[in-house]
Design a protein around this motif. Structure first.
Motif, PDB file in Angstrom:
ATOM      1  N   UNK A   1       2.776   0.429 -10.849  1.00  0.00           N
ATOM      2  CA  UNK A   1       3.448  -0.516 -11.734  1.00  0.00           C
ATOM      3  C   UNK A   1       2.503  -1.420 -12.488  1.00  0.00           C
ATOM      4  N   UNK A   2       1.236  -1.481 -12.058  1.00  0.00           N
ATOM      5  CA  UNK A   2       0.255  -2.316 -12.748  1.00  0.00           C
ATOM      6  C   UNK A   2      -0.181  -1.654 -14.052  1.00  0.00           C
ATOM      7  N   UNK A   3      -0.742  -2.451 -14.944  1.00  0.00           N
ATOM      8  CA  UNK A   3      -1.173  -1.940 -16.241  1.00  0.00           C
ATOM      9  C   UNK A   3      -2.637  -2.280 -16.484  1.00  0.00           C
ATOM     10  N   UNK A   4      -3.278  -1.452 -17.285  1.00  0.00           N
ATOM     11  CA  UNK A   4      -4.664  -1.688 -17.655  1.00  0.00           C
ATOM     12  C   UNK A   4      -4.693  -2.131 -19.114  1.00  0.00           C
ATOM     13  N   UNK A   5      -5.545  -3.098 -19.397  1.00  0.00           N
ATOM     14  CA  UNK A   5      -5.653  -3.669 -20.740  1.00  0.00           C
ATOM     15  C   UNK A   5      -6.978  -3.273 -21.360  1.00  0.00           C
ATOM     16  N   UNK A   6      -6.945  -2.952 -22.656  1.00  0.00           N
ATOM     17  CA  UNK A   6      -8.155  -2.594 -23.403  1.00  0.00           C
ATOM     18  C   UNK A   6      -8.054  -3.198 -24.795  1.00  0.00           C
ATOM     19  N   UNK A   7      -9.188  -3.573 -25.341  1.00  0.00           N
ATOM     20  CA  UNK A   7      -9.207  -4.099 -26.699  1.00  0.00           C
ATOM     21  C   UNK A   7      -9.898  -3.076 -27.596  1.00  0.00           C
ATOM     22  N   UNK A   8      -9.141  -2.477 -28.542  1.00  0.00           N
ATOM     23  CA  UNK A   8      -9.699  -1.391 -29.359  1.00  0.00           C
ATOM     24  C   UNK A   8     -10.642  -1.893 -30.444  1.00  0.00           C
ATOM     25  N   UNK A   9     -11.250  -0.944 -31.137  1.00  0.00           N
ATOM     26  CA  UNK A   9     -12.156  -1.255 -32.245  1.00  0.00           C
ATOM     27  C   UNK A   9     -11.673  -0.562 -33.516  1.00  0.00           C
ATOM     28  N   UNK A  10     -11.957  -1.183 -34.636  1.00  0.00           N
ATOM     29  CA  UNK A  10     -11.608  -0.593 -35.923  1.00  0.00           C
ATOM     30  C   UNK A  10     -12.483   0.617 -36.215  1.00  0.00           C
ATOM     31  N   UNK A  11     -11.928   1.533 -36.975  1.00  0.00           N
ATOM     32  CA  UNK A  11     -12.670   2.730 -37.365  1.00  0.00           C
ATOM     33  C   UNK A  11     -13.828   2.352 -38.276  1.00  0.00           C
TER      34      UNK A  11
ATOM     35  N   UNK B   1      -2.383   4.882 -34.987  1.00  0.00           N
ATOM     36  CA  UNK B   1      -2.430   3.771 -34.051  1.00  0.00           C
ATOM     37  C   UNK B   1      -3.874   3.385 -33.781  1.00  0.00           C
ATOM     38  N   UNK B   2      -4.160   2.088 -33.815  1.00  0.00           N
ATOM     39  CA  UNK B   2      -5.544   1.641 -33.679  1.00  0.00           C
ATOM     40  C   UNK B   2      -6.146   2.037 -32.337  1.00  0.00           C
ATOM     41  N   UNK B   3      -5.485   1.674 -31.250  1.00  0.00           N
ATOM     42  CA  UNK B   3      -6.084   1.890 -29.929  1.00  0.00           C
ATOM     43  C   UNK B   3      -6.069   3.358 -29.525  1.00  0.00           C
ATOM     44  N   UNK B   4      -4.955   4.033 -29.727  1.00  0.00           N
ATOM     45  CA  UNK B   4      -4.878   5.437 -29.299  1.00  0.00           C
ATOM     46  C   UNK B   4      -5.848   6.311 -30.088  1.00  0.00           C
ATOM     47  N   UNK B   5      -6.020   6.015 -31.382  1.00  0.00           N
ATOM     48  CA  UNK B   5      -6.971   6.782 -32.190  1.00  0.00           C
ATOM     49  C   UNK B   5      -8.391   6.532 -31.729  1.00  0.00           C
ATOM     50  N   UNK B   6      -8.692   5.272 -31.439  1.00  0.00           N
ATOM     51  CA  UNK B   6     -10.037   4.925 -30.946  1.00  0.00           C
ATOM     52  C   UNK B   6     -10.306   5.611 -29.607  1.00  0.00           C
ATOM     53  N   UNK B   7      -9.353   5.559 -28.679  1.00  0.00           N
ATOM     54  CA  UNK B   7      -9.550   6.180 -27.366  1.00  0.00           C
ATOM     55  C   UNK B   7      -9.715   7.695 -27.503  1.00  0.00           C
TER      56      UNK B   7
ATOM     57  N   UNK C   1      -5.358  -7.111 -27.262  1.00  0.00           N
ATOM     58  CA  UNK C   1      -5.504  -6.043 -26.261  1.00  0.00           C
ATOM     59  C   UNK C   1      -4.263  -5.167 -26.227  1.00  0.00           C
ATOM     60  N   UNK C   2      -4.461  -3.908 -25.908  1.00  0.00           N
ATOM     61  CA  UNK C   2      -3.353  -2.970 -25.716  1.00  0.00           C
ATOM     62  C   UNK C   2      -3.197  -2.686 -24.234  1.00  0.00           C
ATOM     63  N   UNK C   3      -1.967  -2.432 -23.828  1.00  0.00           N
ATOM     64  CA  UNK C   3      -1.705  -2.175 -22.406  1.00  0.00           C
ATOM     65  C   UNK C   3      -1.255  -0.733 -22.198  1.00  0.00           C
TER      66      UNK C   3
END
Length: 593
Positions: free
Chosen positions: A243-253, A413-419, A378-380
């Motif tokens: 149930x916990x979530x992980x947070x990440x802060x993406x970067x621009x292309x 999507x910013x974060x999913x594309x970066x990941x 940040x994205x979760x």
């Protein structure tokens, strides 16, 4: 009556409430009013007793929870020891930003409004309930509410109304001033970090987790690219449960960073420090010497669809009559439908807007960039693994966002594309991340059955829960999984089959496009009414929903209520009450996005 300072306090999770609070702050400054502006947890709540005029702007997260940056304030304000009447000197107003697709719509704002009244505060007007689901966005409510708010304030403090406001074409001073570093011997490291501290526990101290794998788990011919990613968290202070979530802060292309630097004539290697024009602290992430490349890549959200405030600020800079008129129209209450057609519907980015207004963009100064662009938030992601099975590992399931609008260039999507772009096979890749509690809470009682409805990537938290539960011998587990096709996006197929073979899982699937008539998870819920009613009514089962917030949660809840009517003999009203009671007690929970 003396003229007080206006205190603007906000609680924001994704930046929307902060943007609205900043809009109120700009309105106050244009009216030449003394104003203070702060996140709720950055404000000493003990001082509230001596304040005269406060406006609260807050969002609601998860299951009716306050945003992270107002949780301490929330706990303090709801202390039972606070005396009734302690805020009797306070005039205030509460503006809530919410999403009516969630059952606890604007719950935090409503509860805050009620609590302030209990403590003796004078509420200047009813709580504002802005709705992100409205066709024209939350501003439809916010505009009317703010007009009423200022009318009440001017009536209460007539001396406010006597002040001559700034003209619309007079730009406000920037929040920060850039000080460029000319000393070529002074080193700047954009990757420099705060001295070692327990990491992975908060966004101020993330853990640089090594990416071990980035595997596409949807079929190569499937329209949706979905990734199963695994990170090494060895050496961190990270602990998590289902149930916990992980947070990440993406970067621009990189291409977007280059375009911004060209449009605004920035030298990406120029180094700077910041000074706040009002003497306050600068953002922690920009508190050290940085380059403009760092600012453009990691801080400014240049690829987001701009909010109305973006156009308001641009209009003040423009010296081109045609562009200024259009920008002013987009930032007005009357122009919101036009703005929706131009920007929101096609998902036009802030960077693309700058390109559409070249004369205005040419007038931009670097000092105004932090006001113009919001900070990247940040994205979760729901954690999709359990440490009981994958020690020192953390896994997520990511749907890469890509779609077409009338704009030629696909939206991403910013974060999913970066990941998705990160490739650990070409060298070490580290992603700063931290973990926090999610909205789903799983009971620890071994005998409590679980019913989980998780179509698509919504299955991620349930994979974590199932790994945890099966490792502890908890086998009363039912999973409803849905996707388009069994052969293209049926995630973790082998794991489910192994659990079923071991008697640890009952699985029902809905492959919506594998037959002529579409079948969804809510259909499977109705088909298994007898089992579900027995588990809930007789065995105390918990019922969970995770996935896309659009239609699925309502469809599943409607199906569940039909189960109560069909198998339990309840009336529609009693079925509604039973589901509401389950939600109130935590026996029915949802995590949607």
């Amino acid at each position: 009556m003396s003229v007080p300072a206006l205190l603007i306090l906000y609680g924001s999770q994704t930046g929307t409430a902060q943007d609205t609070a900043q809009r109120i702050a700009r309105q106050a400054l244009r009216r030449r009013l003394k104003m203070h502006f702060s996140a709720l947890d950055d404000y000493n709540v003990a001082n509230l007793i001596s304040e005269s005029l406060v406006v609260f702007v807050c969002s609601t997260t998860g299951q009716g929870d306050p945003p992270d940056n107002m949780k301490n304030f929330w706990r303090f304000l709801f202390r039972k020891s606070l005396p009734v009447g302690s805020l009797c000197q306070l005039d205030c107003a509460v503006l809530g930003l919410g999403d009516s697709s969630y059952p606890k719509f604007n719950f935090v704002a409503k509860k805050l409004h009620k609590r302030l009244a209990q403590l003796g505060a004078t509420l200047l007007l009813p709580v504002g309930l802005a709705d992100d689901q409205h066709d024209l966005g939350p501003d439809v409510v916010i505009d009317v509410w703010l007009t009423s708010f200022w009318e009440k304030v001017f009536a209460l403090y007539p001396r406010f109304a006597d002040r001559i406001p700034l003209r619309d074409d007079e730009p406000l001073p920037p929040t920060y001033t850039f000080n460029f570093l000319d000393d070529i011997n002074e080193k700047t490291d954009d990757c420099q970090t705060i001295p070692p501290q327990p990491s992975g526990l908060s966004q101020s101290h993330p853990f640089d987790a090594k990416l071990l794998s980035n595997e596409r788990v949807s079929h190569p011919e499937h329209f949706q690219d979905v990734r199963h990613m695994e990170f090494d968290i060895t050496g961190s202070n990270i602990d998590f449960t289902a149930g916990d979530i992980v947070m990440m802060r993406p970067r621009n292309a990189a291409e977007d960073v280059r375009e911004l630097c060209q449009l605004v004539r920035l030298d990406p290697e120029a180094r700077f420090s910041l000074t706040a024009t009002d003497g306050s602290a600068v953002p922690a992430r920009l508190g050290q010497h940085r380059t403009l490349r760092y600012l453009a890549e990691r801080y400014l959200d240049i690829g987001a669809v701009p909010r109305r405030s973006f156009f308001e600020l641009l209009a003040a800079f423009s010296n081109d009559e045609l562009e200024r008129e259009k920008l002013a129209e987009f930032s007005s209450a009357e122009g919101q439908e036009e703005l929706h057609i131009y920007c929101n519907r096609p998902r036009r980015t802030a960077l693309e807007v700058l390109a559409d207004f070249p004369h205005t963009t040419a007038q931009l100064q670097v000092d105004h960039l932090p006001d113009l662009f919001p900070e990247i938030q940040p994205r979760s992601f729901s954690i999709a693994s359990s440490r009981r099975v994958h020690s020192n590992r953390l896994q997520i399931l990511v749907a890469v966002v890509k779609y077409k609008t009338k704009i030629f260039k696909p939206r991403r999507g910013l974060c999913s594309t970066w990941l998705a772009s990160l490739d650990p096979t070409k060298g070490d890749v580290c992603v700063p991340l931290w973990v926090k509690k999610g909205t789903l809470r799983f009971p620890t009682d071994t005998n409590t059955p679980f019913i989980m409805v998780g179509p698509g990537t919504g299955v991620a938290p349930f994979r974590s829960a199932l790994q945890e539960r099966t490792a502890e011998g908890k086998n009363a587990n039912v999973l409803f999984f849905g996707c388009r096709s069994e052969s293209k996006d049926f995630y973790f197929t082998c794991e489910w089959k192994e659990m079923m073979k071991a008697g640890q899982l009952t699985l029902f699937t809905a492959f919506s496009r594998d037959q002529e008539e579409k079948v969804y998870v809510q259909h499977r819920v109705r088909e298994n009414a007898t089992l579900i009613w027995d588990m809930i009514a007789n065995k105390g089962a918990y019922f969970y929903i995770a996935g896309n917030a659009k239609d699925m949660p309502k469809g599943v809840c409607d199906a569940l209520k039909s189960v109560f009517q069909q198998e339990g003999g309840l009336s529609p009203e009693d079925a509604e009450k039973m589901l509401a009671a389950m939600e109130s007690s935590g026996k029915s929970q949802r995590e949607t996005w």
